[in-house]
Scaffold this active site. Structure first.
Site, PDB file in Angstrom:
ATOM      1  N   CYS A 119      -3.238  15.136   2.232  1.00 23.60           N
ATOM      2  CA  CYS A 119      -4.434  14.669   1.520  1.00 23.60           C
ATOM      3  C   CYS A 119      -5.344  15.785   1.025  1.00 23.60           C
ATOM      4  CB  CYS A 119      -5.225  13.724   2.420  1.00 23.60           C
ATOM      5  SG  CYS A 119      -6.607  12.953   1.549  1.00 23.60           S
ATOM      6  N   CYS A 175      -3.089  -4.816   3.566  1.00 23.05           N
ATOM      7  CA  CYS A 175      -2.321  -3.962   2.650  1.00 23.05           C
ATOM      8  C   CYS A 175      -1.942  -2.727   3.449  1.00 23.05           C
ATOM      9  CB  CYS A 175      -3.172  -3.593   1.430  1.00 23.05           C
ATOM     10  SG  CYS A 175      -2.384  -2.417   0.300  1.00 23.05           S
ATOM     11  N   CYS A 215     -13.421  14.588   4.158  1.00 28.64           N
ATOM     12  CA  CYS A 215     -12.932  13.706   5.213  1.00 28.64           C
ATOM     13  C   CYS A 215     -12.579  14.542   6.444  1.00 28.64           C
ATOM     14  CB  CYS A 215     -11.703  12.927   4.737  1.00 28.64           C
ATOM     15  SG  CYS A 215     -11.098  11.755   5.985  1.00 28.64           S
ATOM     16  N   CYS A 268      -9.392  -1.961  -6.259  1.00 29.18           N
ATOM     17  CA  CYS A 268      -9.379  -1.322  -4.951  1.00 29.18           C
ATOM     18  C   CYS A 268     -10.359  -0.151  -4.929  1.00 29.18           C
ATOM     19  CB  CYS A 268      -7.978  -0.810  -4.628  1.00 29.18           C
ATOM     20  SG  CYS A 268      -6.686  -2.058  -4.848  1.00 29.18           S
ATOM     21  N   CYS A 313      -4.950  14.676   7.685  1.00 24.73           N
ATOM     22  CA  CYS A 313      -3.710  14.167   7.086  1.00 24.73           C
ATOM     23  C   CYS A 313      -3.099  15.249   6.194  1.00 24.73           C
ATOM     24  CB  CYS A 313      -3.996  12.897   6.285  1.00 24.73           C
ATOM     25  SG  CYS A 313      -4.897  11.622   7.209  1.00 24.73           S
ATOM     26  N   ARG A 336       4.348  -2.589  -3.546  1.00 26.23           N
ATOM     27  CA  ARG A 336       3.672  -1.845  -4.610  1.00 26.23           C
ATOM     28  C   ARG A 336       4.250  -0.451  -4.767  1.00 26.23           C
ATOM     29  NH1 ARG A 336      -1.346  -2.492  -3.402  1.00 26.23           N
ATOM     30  NH2 ARG A 336      -1.605  -4.150  -4.915  1.00 26.23           N
ATOM     31  N   CYS A 362     -10.120  -5.021  -2.819  1.00 20.49           N
ATOM     32  CA  CYS A 362      -9.473  -4.307  -1.732  1.00 20.49           C
ATOM     33  C   CYS A 362     -10.281  -3.043  -1.470  1.00 20.49           C
ATOM     34  CB  CYS A 362      -8.029  -3.954  -2.101  1.00 20.49           C
ATOM     35  SG  CYS A 362      -7.134  -3.023  -0.819  1.00 20.49           S
TER      36      CYS A 362
END
Length: 318
Positions: free
Chosen positions: A62, A190, A55, A99, A59, A262, A130
């Protein structure tokens, strides 16, 4: 009790609840929870990484970021037959929502078309769907809606004030724009955040103020506890105080009363007692399965035993 109109939350009004004596905060949160949900029911979701690693975002939490050396094996977009097989296993284990996550800054239309086919096949299993695919353009949100997508996950992660200490390759407003595209297309939102990234309680409260004051608050609010991944900038972050974590869950329940709150990443490192306090504070959804994207998660048998001991039941799709 909270009588603040939707969209009218301020930091000042939120901190009054956050700062209540712990037992009083829990009482307020549990009361609001019971007004909106059956307190015995826990919604179960399963999360599958359908494209792993490489990616371009940075972040700080991550392991899938191309900016860090975490030893993660890169994997291309999964074949649709593998995804459907995983969805069938998830349903058999008791999940009602499936998801799918892909490590992209944002999907190309060609890749998105493949994801749309996955959504259509998973929907045939009578599962909610999702996806979390990064930043979206308006026409891409429309593509997902046409495919029958139920929820799109796009977390704001933290407060606007703390955001650039965690991510610099996209802005807080980039995230909010994607949320607008999702909402205007008619897909449920979400959206939540991660606790334990060096933020303060003020940041945690301000994150929830942002979510509660969206034109329509999210239908699903994942609250994650940071999983410290070796090789990422946050691998040595200080632990969040357990009571502050529970207070944040309770505040989310009070401020966004009709959302599923959640209890998401980080449960593997939580005691059963801490998880139980989170349920008491209004959390009524968990991710289920041995992996969350690339991180470990409690095994299903362990979760089943905890829910049984607490007298909680899994939600069933009618």
């Amino acid at each position: 009790m909270a009588n603040i109109a939707q969209g009218q939350w301020s930091y000042a009004s939120a901190i009054k609840f956050f700062s209540l004596p712990f037992s009083e905060l829990m009482y307020q949160a549990q009361t609001i929870h019971r007004e909106n949900f059956n307190p015995k029911i826990i919604q179960i979701s399963t999360l599958l990484s359908i494209k792993t690693g490489s990616c371009p975002e940075n972040c700080s939490y991550c392991p899938q970021s191309a900016h860090y050396q975490t030893g993660l094996k890169k994997e291309p977009l999964m074949d649709i037959t593998e995804v459907v097989a995983a969805a069938k296993r998830a349903k058999a284990a008791g999940s009602t929502r499936f998801c799918m996550g892909a490590a992209w800054r944002g999907p190309r239309d060609q890749d998105l078309q493949n994801v749309c086919e996955m959504i259509k096949e998973v929907k045939k299993l009578n599962l909610e769907t999702c996806v979390t695919l990064g930043l979206l353009q308006q026409h891409q949100a429309a593509m997902l809606k046409d495919a029958g997508l139920d929820f799109y996950n796009h977390n704001i992660d933290t407060s606007r004030e703390h955001y650039d200490k965690i991510i610099t390759t996209r802005t807080f407003d980039d995230r909010l724009q994607t949320l607008e595209h999702i909402r205007s297309s008619g897909i449920k939102v979400c959206c939540g955040g991660i606790l334990g990234m060096g933020e303060t309680n003020e940041d945690r409260i301000n994150m929830l103020v942002t979510l509660a004051n969206l034109t329509e608050p999210p239908e699903s609010v994942p609250i994650n506890q940071l999983i410290k991944i070796p090789g990422t900038p946050l691998e040595h972050a200080d632990d969040i105080d357990n009571f502050d974590f529970v207070r944040t869950i309770a505040l989310a329940r009070i401020m966004i009363p009709q959302a599923y709150i959640r209890l998401s990443a980080g449960r593997e490192q939580m005691s059963e007692e801490l998880q139980s306090l989170c349920f008491l504070a209004g959390a009524n959804s968990i991710f289920y399965g041995e992996k969350l994207l690339t991180a470990q998660n409690p095994i299903p048998a362990q979760d089943n035993l905890l829910l049984q001991r607490l007298g909680l039941e899994k939600q069933v799709i009618s």
